[in-house]
Scaffold this motif. Structure first.
Motif, PDB file in Angstrom:
ATOM      1  N   TYR A  15       0.840  -1.209   0.000  1.00 17.01           N
ATOM      2  CA  TYR A  15       0.000   0.000   0.000  1.00 17.01           C
ATOM      3  C   TYR A  15       0.876   1.260   0.000  1.00 17.01           C
ATOM      4  O   TYR A  15       0.588   2.239  -0.693  1.00 17.01           O
ATOM      5  N   HIS A  22       2.184   6.991  -6.772  1.00 16.57           N
ATOM      6  CA  HIS A  22       1.178   7.962  -7.196  1.00 16.57           C
ATOM      7  C   HIS A  22       1.672   9.403  -6.996  1.00 16.57           C
ATOM      8  O   HIS A  22       1.560  10.243  -7.893  1.00 16.57           O
ATOM      9  N   SER A  83      -7.492   3.285   8.660  1.00 19.45           N
ATOM     10  CA  SER A  83      -8.673   2.481   8.355  1.00 19.45           C
ATOM     11  C   SER A  83      -9.757   2.731   9.393  1.00 19.45           C
ATOM     12  O   SER A  83     -10.873   2.223   9.281  1.00 19.45           O
ATOM     13  N   LYS A 104      -8.644   4.984   4.611  1.00 18.36           N
ATOM     14  CA  LYS A 104      -8.100   4.076   3.607  1.00 18.36           C
ATOM     15  C   LYS A 104      -9.224   3.432   2.800  1.00 18.36           C
ATOM     16  O   LYS A 104     -10.044   2.677   3.338  1.00 18.36           O
ATOM     17  N   ASP A 105      -9.286   3.760   1.509  1.00 23.60           N
ATOM     18  CA  ASP A 105     -10.206   3.097   0.573  1.00 23.60           C
ATOM     19  C   ASP A 105      -9.691   3.343  -0.834  1.00 23.60           C
ATOM     20  O   ASP A 105      -8.573   3.839  -1.022  1.00 23.60           O
ATOM     21  N   GLU A 106     -10.497   3.018  -1.843  1.00 24.40           N
ATOM     22  CA  GLU A 106     -10.023   3.133  -3.227  1.00 24.40           C
ATOM     23  C   GLU A 106      -9.778   4.579  -3.661  1.00 24.40           C
ATOM     24  O   GLU A 106      -9.065   4.846  -4.641  1.00 24.40           O
ATOM     25  N   ALA A 107     -10.331   5.547  -2.943  1.00 22.64           N
ATOM     26  CA  ALA A 107     -10.181   6.955  -3.332  1.00 22.64           C
ATOM     27  C   ALA A 107      -9.030   7.640  -2.594  1.00 22.64           C
ATOM     28  O   ALA A 107      -8.740   8.812  -2.846  1.00 22.64           O
ATOM     29  N   THR A 108      -8.363   6.911  -1.714  1.00 19.64           N
ATOM     30  CA  THR A 108      -7.364   7.547  -0.850  1.00 19.64           C
ATOM     31  C   THR A 108      -6.249   8.225  -1.634  1.00 19.64           C
ATOM     32  O   THR A 108      -5.849   9.355  -1.329  1.00 19.64           O
ATOM     33  N   LYS A 109      -5.727   7.522  -2.674  1.00 17.30           N
ATOM     34  CA  LYS A 109      -4.571   8.099  -3.362  1.00 17.30           C
ATOM     35  C   LYS A 109      -4.916   9.421  -4.045  1.00 17.30           C
ATOM     36  O   LYS A 109      -4.099  10.350  -4.078  1.00 17.30           O
ATOM     37  N   ASP A 110      -6.138   9.529  -4.565  1.00 20.16           N
ATOM     38  CA  ASP A 110      -6.547  10.791  -5.192  1.00 20.16           C
ATOM     39  C   ASP A 110      -6.802  11.874  -4.143  1.00 20.16           C
ATOM     40  O   ASP A 110      -6.451  13.045  -4.335  1.00 20.16           O
TER      41      ASP A 110
END
Length: 448
Positions: A15, A22, A83, A104-110
């Motif tokens: 992770y 990114h 999380s 923490k989820d799928e949108a975290t990096k953005d």
């Protein structure tokens, strides 16, 4: 351009590498990944610009690591990634000073990308403000903002040096154009309040019915036209310096309210009920004799003693000797540079004329005179004829030069001879002197 250093502290290697990759898409970022809090702490000497922390690290919890980072660098922005979806956890961390809290989820990096951009922009703005304040401090250093080397001016510098060491109120007196606001700014930007605002108010320029609102603010609906809350100058200057110019023009009805604010160190906005605490350094200025205004009962004695503080008296330009030429050269060089006129210099006759003048408008008048002379001169040389006295007071212009009584008498007779087309008899009647007196002065060559 220096790279923007980002530390990522994440025990989940996969992770962490995703976040690192990114953010590294921005070539301006230098992103370093750490698996433990101790690794991060041991590398703080590298001076990162931002840190992201996993809340659940194996050796240190995120909140404990955050506190240790803050002990090292209290200004360093930190983003917490967790999380934990418990809102109370996020609230507590934000109260501690965390810059952002991400789940923490799928949108975290953005979300992380946007958060870093926002934090970096804020840091850049803060640096620009700090640099501007530093530049202001340099601009208003005594030797750069107030030009001159006369003994009279050195006395002012000594008083200003005393003024910047404490928060005592300051009262600046001097004729119009001597630079009272410049002195006030120099004191502020060299004091421990330089990081806060300097607010200047000209009391003579505000209508009586607006002064109270302008100084102390008002609440919505306090009076007709008060469509919203307004913050007054005192609140605006909180933590900094408030400069009240032409304080002698303040109406008696406002003087009592100003006295209360200064005594209590708090105010209530017009139409309001809340007591607002104040921490304001007050500098006042006037071209009048405040003690005389007190005697005339146009200025409250109790307010006079409250604002007097450390008095600084600015000498008129005519008492500053050679400072006239130093200032003239300074203004000339500035004007020539701003208008790409090249190098311009004064003739000896021009310097002599400047030194002989009375300067009722002081430094402000000198600047206007030099700007005009720079425009009017030929071949980048300012001669005596290029220097025009700008005073609007005829008697002050007439008395500007140091002359003998005989020389002034000649000037008066010349003036009326020119006015009367050189008619000696008409001139003698106007001045009530014998025509033989005029003829004798002509013969002696005094009236050529």
């Amino acid at each position: 351009m220096d790279l923007y250093k980002i530390f990522i502290v994440e025990d989940d290697e996969w992770y962490g590498e995703i976040l690192q990759y990114h953010l590294s898409l921005n070539p301006d970022y230098e992103v370093t990944l750490f698996k433990t809090g101790k690794e991060c702490l041991s590398n703080m000497s590298l001076q990162p610009d931002l840190v992201t922390l996993d809340f659940s690290l194996p050796d240190l919890t995120g909140d404990k690591l955050f506190k240790k980072i803050r002990d090292i660098n209290p200004q360093l922005p930190v983003i917490m990634i967790s999380s934990q979806e418990d809102i109370s956890v996020a609230v507590n961390l934000l109260k501690l000073g965390v810059s952002d809290y991400l789940i923490k989820d799928e949108a975290t990096k953005d979300l992380l990308w946007n958060s870093v951009v926002r934090i970096r922009e804020t840091q850049t703005l803060k640096k620009e403000v700090a640099n501007l304040r530093e530049e202001l401090g340099q601009k208003y250093s005594f030797d750069k903002s107030i030009i001159g080397q006369s003994d009279a001016l050195k006395k002012v510098f000594r008083m200003m040096e005393k003024a910047i060491k404490t928060n005592i109120n300051i009262s600046v007196s001097g004729e119009t154009g001597t630079g009272k606001e410049l002195v006030a700014k120099a004191i502020h930007y060299n004091s421990n309040r330089r990081k806060k605002k300097f607010i200047a108010v000209n009391m003579a320029a505000i209508p009586l019915e607006l002064i109270e609102s302008d100084l102390f603010g008002h609440e919505k609906g306090a009076f007709t036209g008060a469509i919203s809350r307004k913050i007054g100058k005192f609140e605006e200057a909180n933590g900094g310096t408030l400069f009240l110019d032409e304080i002698a023009e303040l109406d008696l009805s406002i003087q009592s309210k100003l006295l209360r604010v200064l005594q209590e160190r708090e105010l209530v906005r017009v139409g309001g009920t809340e007591n607002i605490k104040l921490d304001v350094r007050l500098i006042v200025a006037t071209h009048k004799d405040l003690a005389e205004e007190v005697r005339k009962e146009t200025f409250r004695e109790d307010l006079y003693f409250r604002i007097m503080g450390l008095p600084i008296s600015l000498p008129p330009l005519r008492e500053r000797g050679g400072d006239v030429l130093i200032l003239a050269k300074h203004f000339l060089d500035d004007f020539a540079k701003e208008n790409a006129l090249g190098s311009i210099h004064f003739t000896k006759e021009a310097k002599d004329k400047l030194l002989q003048y009375y300067f009722p408008g002081n430094v402000r008048e000198l600047k206007a005179m030099i700007d005009l002379a720079a425009v009017m001169c030929e071949n980048n040389e300012i001669d005596a004829d290029d220097i025009t006295y700008t005073s609007t007071k005829r008697e002050e212009v007439f008395m500007a030069e140091q002359k003998t009584l005989r020389q002034y008498t000649c000037d008066i007779i010349k003036y009326y001879l020119n006015k009367n087309d050189n008619d000696v008899i008409a001139t003698s009647k106007v001045l009530d002197i014998g025509k033989s007196t005029i003829y004798k002065m002509m013969q002696a060559g005094e009236l050529e």
